[in-house]
Write an enzyme that holds these catalytic residues in place. Structure first.
Site, mmCIF file in Angstrom:
data_model
loop_
_atom_site.group_PDB
_atom_site.id
_atom_site.type_symbol
_atom_site.label_atom_id
_atom_site.label_comp_id
_atom_site.label_asym_id
_atom_site.label_seq_id
_atom_site.Cartn_x
_atom_site.Cartn_y
_atom_site.Cartn_z
ATOM 1 N N ARG A 64 84.858 80.476 24.021
ATOM 2 C CA ARG A 64 85.123 79.040 23.635
ATOM 3 C C ARG A 64 83.750 78.465 23.175
ATOM 4 O O ARG A 64 83.812 77.741 21.890
ATOM 5 C CB ARG A 64 85.622 78.323 24.892
ATOM 6 C CG ARG A 64 85.588 76.905 25.128
ATOM 7 C CD ARG A 64 86.545 76.212 24.258
ATOM 8 N NE ARG A 64 86.166 74.743 23.710
ATOM 9 C CZ ARG A 64 87.094 73.933 23.712
ATOM 10 N NH1 ARG A 64 88.157 73.691 24.144
ATOM 11 N NH2 ARG A 64 86.487 72.587 23.221
ATOM 12 N N ARG A 90 92.675 69.376 20.336
ATOM 13 C CA ARG A 90 91.929 70.307 21.193
ATOM 14 C C ARG A 90 90.863 69.049 21.663
ATOM 15 O O ARG A 90 90.473 68.056 21.137
ATOM 16 C CB ARG A 90 90.615 71.069 20.482
ATOM 17 C CG ARG A 90 91.596 71.996 19.499
ATOM 18 C CD ARG A 90 91.647 72.946 20.424
ATOM 19 N NE ARG A 90 92.396 74.290 19.661
ATOM 20 C CZ ARG A 90 93.361 75.262 20.335
ATOM 21 N NH1 ARG A 90 93.391 75.159 21.469
ATOM 22 N NH2 ARG A 90 94.509 76.005 19.517
ATOM 23 N N ILE A 91 90.348 69.311 22.859
ATOM 24 C CA ILE A 91 89.265 68.712 23.442
ATOM 25 C C ILE A 91 88.031 69.153 22.893
ATOM 26 O O ILE A 91 87.749 70.369 23.125
ATOM 27 C CB ILE A 91 89.299 69.004 25.421
ATOM 28 C CG1 ILE A 91 90.731 68.313 25.763
ATOM 29 C CG2 ILE A 91 88.124 67.937 25.814
ATOM 30 C CD1 ILE A 91 90.848 67.144 25.218
ATOM 31 N N THR A 107 92.976 58.851 18.022
ATOM 32 C CA THR A 107 94.130 57.969 18.262
ATOM 33 C C THR A 107 95.029 58.633 18.952
ATOM 34 O O THR A 107 95.057 59.798 19.152
ATOM 35 C CB THR A 107 94.774 57.972 16.836
ATOM 36 O OG1 THR A 107 95.475 59.299 16.343
ATOM 37 C CG2 THR A 107 93.768 57.459 15.596
ATOM 38 N N HIS A 108 95.816 57.715 19.814
ATOM 39 C CA HIS A 108 96.751 58.331 20.909
ATOM 40 C C HIS A 108 97.859 57.675 20.908
ATOM 41 O O HIS A 108 97.721 56.409 20.897
ATOM 42 C CB HIS A 108 95.904 58.446 22.389
ATOM 43 C CG HIS A 108 96.799 59.067 23.494
ATOM 44 N ND1 HIS A 108 96.761 60.175 23.589
ATOM 45 C CD2 HIS A 108 97.382 58.334 24.315
ATOM 46 C CE1 HIS A 108 97.914 60.482 24.386
ATOM 47 N NE2 HIS A 108 98.001 59.436 24.987
ATOM 48 N N ASP A 140 85.278 60.391 24.632
ATOM 49 C CA ASP A 140 84.167 61.068 25.344
ATOM 50 C C ASP A 140 84.862 62.515 25.753
ATOM 51 O O ASP A 140 85.739 62.869 25.229
ATOM 52 C CB ASP A 140 83.742 60.176 26.516
ATOM 53 C CG ASP A 140 84.892 59.899 27.539
ATOM 54 O OD1 ASP A 140 85.941 60.755 27.580
ATOM 55 O OD2 ASP A 140 84.750 58.970 28.367
#
Ligand code: GRF
Length: 187
Positions: A64, A90-91, A107-108, A140
């Site tokens: 990762r 993806r974070i 955006t969420h 963040d």
């Protein structure tokens, strides 16, 4: 203002930004559009629009942290003022957040801090809230956390399905994203 946009899917919100830039009413340059997987319509439509595109395929990396480093290097190579996560599933790593601190916009499709995560629309419906919406925020290292820039409420109708509600939220999301990017570009 130069932006790099990250997508994982169809990129319909991105298309609205592309159109707005093309019409001359959004004063920014889309330096590149990138994805975490191959064959996304988001990248395809960006290439069709003549934009630079790239893929840093998550599945190509066994480690990762190697993917994190590759994404950071690729995005950084375009020297963007802002990075926009527009349906990027993806974070990103803390190193990415540090590199673009206060410059990584997400955006969420829900009114954060309610219903974070990959199923914000479904989760709002399952809970039974009557109003949901969309959020544009500085991301963040958490899951859909970070300072909120702007939000738009969207009323859930009795006969909504997850798809019909998400489509209505996306209409609001596009407007909101364009407004926020315009404000940042003109600041
Ligand atoms: C948007 O609702 C975004 O917030 C969510 O996925 C959707 C992306 O849609 N995470 P599209 O790829 O812009 O069509």
């Amino acid at each position: 203002m130069r932006i790099v946009v990250l997508v994982s899917g169809t990129g319909s919100n991105l298309q609205a930004v592309i159109d707005e830039v093309a019409s001359g009413s959004l004063p920014l340059e889309i330096a590149a559009v990138g994805a975490d997987r191959p064959n996304t319509f988001g990248v395809e439509r960006s290439a069709d629009a003549g934009l630079d595109t790239f893929v840093v395929n998550f599945k190509d990396y066994t480690d990762r942290s190697d993917w994190d480093a590759a994404l950071l290097e690729k995005v950084g190579s375009y020297k963007p003022d802002y990075v926009v996560s527009s349906g990027f599933m993806r974070i990103v790593a803390p190193s990415f957040i540090n590199a673009f601190e206060g410059r990584y916009v997400n955006t969420h499709p829900a009114l954060l801090p309610a219903f974070p995560g990959a199923h914000g629309v479904r989760d709002a419906m399952a809970y039974g809230v009557k109003v949901t919406g969309c959020t544009v925020h500085f991301a963040d290292a958490g899951v859909d956390t970070g300072p909120i820039i702007a939000q738009t409420p969207v009323v859930i109708l009795p006969d909504d399905t997850e798809d019909s509600l998400h489509e209505r939220i996306k209409v609001a999301e596009r407007e909101l994203l364009i407004k926020v990017l315009g404000d940042l570009a003109r600041a």
